[in-house]
Design an enzyme around this catalytic site. Structure first.
Site, PDB file in Angstrom:
ATOM      1  N   GLU A 101       0.857  -1.196   0.000  1.00 57.32           N
ATOM      2  CA  GLU A 101       0.000   0.000   0.000  1.00 57.32           C
ATOM      3  C   GLU A 101       0.886   1.237   0.000  1.00 57.32           C
ATOM      4  O   GLU A 101       1.971   1.224   0.608  1.00 57.32           O
ATOM      5  CB  GLU A 101      -0.910  -0.011   1.236  1.00 57.32           C
ATOM      6  CG  GLU A 101      -1.879  -1.202   1.224  1.00 57.32           C
ATOM      7  CD  GLU A 101      -2.777  -1.268   2.454  1.00 57.32           C
ATOM      8  OE1 GLU A 101      -2.699  -0.369   3.317  1.00 57.32           O
ATOM      9  OE2 GLU A 101      -3.566  -2.228   2.549  1.00 57.32           O
TER      10      GLU A 101
ATOM     11  N   HIS B 264      -7.875   1.334   1.839  1.00 58.41           N
ATOM     12  CA  HIS B 264      -7.720   0.976   3.259  1.00 58.41           C
ATOM     13  C   HIS B 264      -8.443   1.980   4.174  1.00 58.41           C
ATOM     14  O   HIS B 264      -7.840   2.590   5.068  1.00 58.41           O
ATOM     15  CB  HIS B 264      -6.236   0.883   3.634  1.00 58.41           C
ATOM     16  CG  HIS B 264      -5.994   0.028   4.841  1.00 58.41           C
ATOM     17  ND1 HIS B 264      -4.851  -0.704   5.016  1.00 58.41           N
ATOM     18  CD2 HIS B 264      -6.747  -0.197   5.959  1.00 58.41           C
ATOM     19  CE1 HIS B 264      -4.901  -1.341   6.177  1.00 58.41           C
ATOM     20  NE2 HIS B 264      -6.045  -1.050   6.763  1.00 58.41           N
TER      21      HIS B 264
HETATM   22  N1  LIG Z   1      -9.648  -2.421   6.707  1.00 59.11           N
HETATM   23  C1  LIG Z   1      -9.417  -1.791   7.826  1.00 59.11           C
HETATM   24  O1  LIG Z   1      -9.329  -0.583   7.855  1.00 59.11           O
HETATM   25  C2  LIG Z   1      -9.305  -2.552   9.087  1.00 59.11           C
HETATM   26  C3  LIG Z   1      -8.836  -3.833   9.088  1.00 59.11           C
HETATM   27  N2  LIG Z   1      -8.731  -4.525  10.248  1.00 59.11           N
HETATM   28  C4  LIG Z   1      -8.246  -5.902  10.190  1.00 59.11           C
HETATM   29  O2  LIG Z   1      -9.281  -6.750  10.621  1.00 59.11           O
HETATM   30  C5  LIG Z   1      -8.712  -7.750  11.437  1.00 59.11           C
HETATM   31  C6  LIG Z   1      -9.772  -8.306  12.363  1.00 59.11           C
HETATM   32  O3  LIG Z   1     -10.147  -7.324  13.299  1.00 59.11           O
HETATM   33  P1  LIG Z   1     -10.955  -7.711  14.621  1.00 59.11           P
HETATM   34  O4  LIG Z   1     -12.234  -8.346  14.264  1.00 59.11           O
HETATM   35  O5  LIG Z   1     -11.006  -6.498  15.443  1.00 59.11           O
HETATM   36  O6  LIG Z   1      -9.974  -8.761  15.256  1.00 59.11           O
HETATM   37  P2  LIG Z   1     -10.314  -9.817  16.367  1.00 59.11           P
HETATM   38  O7  LIG Z   1      -9.005 -10.241  16.906  1.00 59.11           O
HETATM   39  O8  LIG Z   1     -11.350  -9.309  17.280  1.00 59.11           O
HETATM   40  O9  LIG Z   1     -10.930 -11.045  15.538  1.00 59.11           O
HETATM   41  C7  LIG Z   1     -10.188 -11.844  14.680  1.00 59.11           C
HETATM   42  C8  LIG Z   1     -10.810 -13.229  14.680  1.00 59.11           C
HETATM   43  O10 LIG Z   1     -10.120 -14.003  13.712  1.00 59.11           O
HETATM   44  C9  LIG Z   1      -9.949 -15.309  14.246  1.00 59.11           C
HETATM   45  N3  LIG Z   1      -8.849 -15.973  13.552  1.00 59.11           N
HETATM   46  C10 LIG Z   1      -7.521 -15.784  13.716  1.00 59.11           C
HETATM   47  N4  LIG Z   1      -6.835 -16.598  12.904  1.00 59.11           N
HETATM   48  C11 LIG Z   1      -7.749 -17.303  12.216  1.00 59.11           C
HETATM   49  C12 LIG Z   1      -7.651 -18.311  11.231  1.00 59.11           C
HETATM   50  N5  LIG Z   1      -6.459 -18.729  10.776  1.00 59.11           N
HETATM   51  N6  LIG Z   1      -8.791 -18.832  10.745  1.00 59.11           N
HETATM   52  C13 LIG Z   1     -10.002 -18.417  11.207  1.00 59.11           C
HETATM   53  N7  LIG Z   1     -10.151 -17.471  12.148  1.00 59.11           N
HETATM   54  C14 LIG Z   1      -9.030 -16.918  12.635  1.00 59.11           C
HETATM   55  C15 LIG Z   1      -9.678 -15.068  15.703  1.00 59.11           C
HETATM   56  O11 LIG Z   1      -9.898 -16.214  16.476  1.00 59.11           O
HETATM   57  C16 LIG Z   1     -10.653 -13.945  16.012  1.00 59.11           C
HETATM   58  O12 LIG Z   1     -11.895 -14.443  16.455  1.00 59.11           O
HETATM   59  C17 LIG Z   1      -7.578  -7.037  12.150  1.00 59.11           C
HETATM   60  O13 LIG Z   1      -6.595  -7.932  12.585  1.00 59.11           O
HETATM   61  C18 LIG Z   1      -7.067  -6.122  11.100  1.00 59.11           C
HETATM   62  O14 LIG Z   1      -6.026  -6.742  10.396  1.00 59.11           O
HETATM   63  C19 LIG Z   1      -9.118  -3.972  11.423  1.00 59.11           C
HETATM   64  C20 LIG Z   1      -9.586  -2.701  11.486  1.00 59.11           C
HETATM   65  C21 LIG Z   1      -9.660  -1.864  10.318  1.00 59.11           C
HETATM   66  O1  LIG Z   2      -6.838   3.224   9.792  1.00 60.24           O
HETATM   67  C1  LIG Z   2      -5.778   2.654   9.593  1.00 60.24           C
HETATM   68  O2  LIG Z   2      -4.760   3.236   9.239  1.00 60.24           O
HETATM   69  C2  LIG Z   2      -5.624   1.165   9.765  1.00 60.24           C
HETATM   70  C3  LIG Z   2      -6.897   0.468  10.077  1.00 60.24           C
HETATM   71  C4  LIG Z   2      -6.579  -0.960  10.264  1.00 60.24           C
HETATM   72  O3  LIG Z   2      -6.285  -1.658   9.337  1.00 60.24           O
HETATM   73  C5  LIG Z   2      -6.551  -1.512  11.609  1.00 60.24           C
HETATM   74  O4  LIG Z   2      -7.079  -0.879  12.526  1.00 60.24           O
HETATM   75  O5  LIG Z   2      -5.987  -2.593  11.780  1.00 60.24           O
END
Ligand SMILES: NC(=O)C1=CN([C@@H]2O[C@H](COP(=O)(O)OP(=O)(O)OC[C@H]3O[C@@H](n4cnc5c(N)ncnc54)[C@H](O)[C@@H]3O)[C@@H](O)[C@H]2O)C=CC1
Ligand SMILES: O=C(O)CCC(=O)C(=O)O
Length: 612
Positions: A460, A490
């Site tokens: 990115e 993103h």
């Molecule tokens: N696009 C964006 O702007 C954002 C992206 N994210 C991404 O989203 C991801 C998830 O966020 P949350 O839900 O808050 O995390 P979280 O930690 O609450 O949930 C992640 C879930 O994935 C499960 N998991 C882990 N490895 C796995 C696997 N190999 N197979 C199946 N399940 C698995 C975990 O057990 C957990 O329940 C973050 O780690 C981040 O990378 C988060 C916030 C913003």
């Molecule tokens: O807002 C961002 O820069 C990153 C969001 C995201 O991917 C995260 O919270 O993991």
């Protein structure tokens, strides 16, 4: 015999071969852990004492330790209780008569040295009988039971317990201890004291990637020197800047690798103003005594809402219709456009985001199945499926919400795309490494997949601009030319609400760590906290000693601290790293350097901080 009382408490959450022992002694503040350490070299891995002092002349040490052999058990019986602690086993002849009442609701076990939770259950149980309901007579007015709690004891080192009187946690501007510019509304007496590191003049902070201004203000209000940049930095510039700073704040783009961190000689803490922490080498950071904080859920609702919008947009081909009309083409079609009602959404990763998405999608009439490595409670009528294969075969829309880990790399590859239903949709708002994008391009071109939404990519750009080209990722042109594919930069967590909440949350964690050494919420360190030092305690000093998790350290540390009165102390370990925090009193300013140097000279030292 100096002891007033002793008791044992056994905690069901401890490991089977682990024991917790607590003792109250009226002897002068005795560093029990020091005795333990000096005489025996249990590793903190197997012996991690937490010591709380509750008054200047009495102490409540609590130890969690494992006893893997008879030797350790013998030690516990004969040495700890009877000799150096000066404590008495129940029924001992010299049991003093002064007080036999447990101080609080303490548990006296039936047998000395036996964990009642592990004791054999009785072989016969009274047969269960149902008694008929009867009215309970009201109690006579007046205090039916009084609990002498003048010591405010709690075994739970929570914020609430450790917040000093007058400190307000809820409202940040009201002055969270250690966070505000020391603006306390209550009387000065008992108010938290703003601590400063003895060896650092200005705290220098580097904030990258346009973190929210609410967070920037919090850090500036502390008097820290803050440099704020809108984008991330190329590695060489990052290395130049990181050499000097004590604190760095980043979002998802800045890669804090072992190489970069090895130049960060003054860095004590990293704030990830986001959920994901995969961009930081967490283990290496811990090995250097650098704590890492994030905001574990503040943007999760924003991601869930974006995903809902995308599901509808894909089902109705909104992106294409909008683009066509922007270019002057009127294309009124219904072929291949669907309602989402009655369709199945498959969620991979049922954590903070996945589970919220589940509730929102169900309320719009979708059926939900999910796959997670953990066995998790379903919300609404959602149903957990045992394998990813089951999910791939059963869903019309698949949305990914897993963290970036070695297991999730290319989790959706050509094989998984082939297993998806014909004409289904894929959404990835997690991390770019989770989907093999060339395989997705192929699956969309072939008609297998009807559309996709991507918010994240393997590479990115560092900042905003015309950077989303083949130079960044070699397949970019192909992706841009596909039909019914939503590409976003993103922005899953990019809402005003999420960003200001994250800004405040992470900045507060940084300030608490810098000012007080509190690691609650750290993602790579043991969580350690003590109640704040107050203005009533002018000659008190807080010692933070981050060290290798090896045998014998606590004895050596406490031998150094032992010249002073240790008012309270807590230590815990996580993997190879252990974190000790102690508040000691009667320390003259001139003695601080010597104290610091003595701790620095120990071979177990990772980092020493002395705050006063
Ligand atoms: N696009 C964006 O702007 C954002 C992206 N994210 C991404 O989203 C991801 C998830 O966020 P949350 O839900 O808050 O995390 P979280 O930690 O609450 O949930 C992640 C879930 O994935 C499960 N998991 C882990 N490895 C796995 C696997 N190999 N197979 C199946 N399940 C698995 C975990 O057990 C957990 O329940 C973050 O780690 C981040 O990378 C988060 C916030 C913003
Ligand atoms: O807002 C961002 O820069 C990153 C969001 C995201 O991917 C995260 O919270 O993991």
């Amino acid at each position: 015999m100096a002891s007033l009382n002793n008791f044992f408490s056994f905690d069901s959450d401890l490991d089977v071969n682990r024991r917790r022992v607590s003792a109250i002694s009226s002897s002068p503040p005795l560093l029990a852990s020091s005795i333990f350490r000096k005489s025996f070299t249990f590793s903190p891995r197997t012996f991690s004492p937490r010591v709380y002092s509750i008054a200047s002349d009495s102490a409540l040490p609590i130890f969690d330790y494992t006893y893997e052999d008879k030797f350790a058990e013998h030690f516990y019986d004969s040495f700890l209780l009877e000799q150096d602690f000066g404590l008495l086993s129940p029924g001992s002849e010299d049991t003093p008569t002064i007080n036999h009442t447990p101080p609080l609701n303490l548990y006296n076990p039936p047998y000395f040295n036996e964990n009642p939770l592990r004791a054999n259950p009785p072989t016969t149980y009274p047969s269960p009988t149902m008694t008929s309901a009867k009215d309970i007579k009201p109690r006579i007015a007046g205090p039916a039971r009084t609990v002498s709690n003048s010591l405010s004891l709690s075994t739970s080192p929570t914020f609430a317990f450790h917040s000093p009187p007058g400190g307000s946690r809820g409202s940040f501007s009201g002055g969270y201890p250690g966070v505000s510019g020391a603006s306390f509304s209550g009387s000065v007496s008992g108010a938290a004291k703003q601590l400063k590191p003895f060896d650092t003049k200005d705290i220098k902070v580097l904030l990258l990637e346009n973190v929210n201004l609410a967070g920037v203000e919090i850090l500036k209000n502390q008097g820290y020197q803050v440099e704020f940049l809108k984008s991330s930095l190329p590695e060489d510039e990052l290395i130049e800047k990181i050499r000097d700073v004590h604190v760095i704040g980043i979002r998802s783009k800045t890669k804090l690798t072992e190489r970069v961190l090895s130049y960060a000689k003054h860095l004590i803490v990293i704030g990830c103003f986001c959920i994901g922490t995969n961009q930081v080498d967490l283990q290496f950071a811990a090995s250097q005594g650098i704590a890492v904080f994030n905001s574990p859920f503040s943007n999760s609702r924003s991601v869930a809402e974006l995903t809902i919008g995308e599901i509808i947009a894909l089902a109705r081909q909104l992106g294409d219709r909008s683009n066509e009309l922007h270019n002057g083409t009127w294309n009124k079609v219904s072929k291949g456009c669907w309602e989402i009602r009655g369709k199945t959404l498959g969620i991979v990763g049922y954590g903070h985001i996945g589970s919220q998405l589940s509730v929102l999608a169900e309320s719009m009439g979708m059926s939900i199945i999910y796959y997670d490595i953990l066995n998790l409670m379903s919300l609404g009528t959602a149903r957990q499926v045992p394998t990813l294969d089951d999910l791939l075969a059963g869903a019309d829309f698949i949305s990914l919400h897993v963290p970036e880990t070695p297991e999730t790399k290319n989790m959706i590859d050509a094989k998984q795309l082939e297993q998806m239903k014909d004409g289904s949709y894929l959404l990835n708002n997690s991390r770019g490494s989770v989907v093999n994008i060339p395989a997705l391009i192929h699956a969309i071109k072939s008609g297998k997949i009807a559309g996709a939404a991507l918010d994240v990519y393997p590479n990115e750009p560092a900042g905003n601009g015309d950077y989303f080209t083949n130079d960044l990722n070699p397949w970019t042109d192909d992706l841009q030319n596909l039909k019914n594919i939503i590409l976003t930069p993103h922005i899953g967590g990019s809402t005003e609400e999420a960003q200001s909440a994250i800004g405040v949350e992470v900045s507060q964690s940084l300030v608490r760590y810098v000012n007080e050494g509190t690691t609650l919420g750290a993602v790579n360190m043991p969580e350690v906290n003590l109640r704040s030092l107050t203005l009533d305690e002018p000659n008190h000093v807080r010692v933070i000693y981050i060290h290798k998790n090896v045998p014998g350290v606590l004895g050596r540390v406490n031998a150094i601290l032992g010249d002073h009165n240790v008012d309270k102390q807590m230590t815990d370990s996580r993997g190879e790293v252990a974190y000790l925090m102690a508040d000691i009193s009667d320390v003259k300013e001139a003695e601080i350097k010597h104290l610091w140097q003595s701790l620095e000279d120990l071979s177990s030292r990772i980092r020493t901080r002395v705050l006063y």
